[in-house]
Design a protein around this motif. Structure first.
Motif: not given
Length: 195
Positions: A152, A131, A137, A109-110, A139, A129, A106-107
């Motif tokens: 996700l 979640q 995230t 994705v951004r 997203y 990704g 999750a970390d």
């Protein structure tokens, strides 16, 4: 063939990695998930505590007997810093017709817009990704081309990391149940992560 790629240092591999891979495998109906220990990760400053061979052997022990999980030594054989674009390009050349999905936390994705050659990468793979409950995230804020390449996948909250496992070992504490039994045995026999 639909294949999920799970990269990381796996220093050590733990049950959180396996649960994440299982979640993506089921949700996206993948045929296999390949665990690929990195040789030199591009985003980590500290060198792994276990050798590349030991990290691969722990992954092999962790996935042994699972019908959809495989260990891959490709990035270790390649050597040098492990960039996803190079890995995916090599995999597509070796396995034409396969569809690859990169599994990321999750970390991460951004941070996809900052990945090396991300514009090329999103044309070659999709991303799963993971979640986590209550975690943003980022997203929605991704550029369109990247967002369209990301799916996700919900995952149970598991507060476990390789860092925590190394810290517990350094303090002489047990990591049983945090890693598969065979990995725990390997860590103990090889006296990994001891102070």
């Amino acid at each position: 063939m639909k294949v999920g790629l799970m990269g990381g240092t796996f220093d050590p591999v733990h049950i959180g990695h396996l649960i994440a891979a299982q979640s993506v495998c089921e949700r996206l109906e993948l045929d296999e998930v390949w665990f690929m220990p990195t040789n030199v990760p591009p985003h980590k400053e500290q060198a792994p505590g276990a050798s590349p061979r030991q990290r691969l052997e722990m992954v092999e022990l962790a996935v042994e007997g699972h019908p959809h999980f495989r260990a891959s030594d490709m990035e270790l054989r390649k050597g040098g810093v492990s960039y996803s674009i190079e890995t995916v390009t090599m995999l597509r050349a070796e396995h034409p017709g396969y569809r690859f999905t990169y599994i990321i936390g999750a970390d991460m994705v951004r941070y996809l817009p900052k990945w090396y050659k991300i514009d090329e990468l999103v044309r070659l793979v999709t991303f799963a990704g993971l979640q986590r409950p209550g975690y943003d995230t980022g997203y929605e804020g991704l550029p369109d081309a990247i967002r369209q390449a990301v799916k996700l996948v919900p995952m149970p909250q598991i507060e476990l990391s390789s860092t925590l496992i190394r810290q517990r070992r350094a303090l002489g504490q047990s990591v049983r149940y945090m890693v598969p039994d065979r990995v725990n045995h390997y860590i103990e026999v090889n006296r990994l992560y001891e102070a």
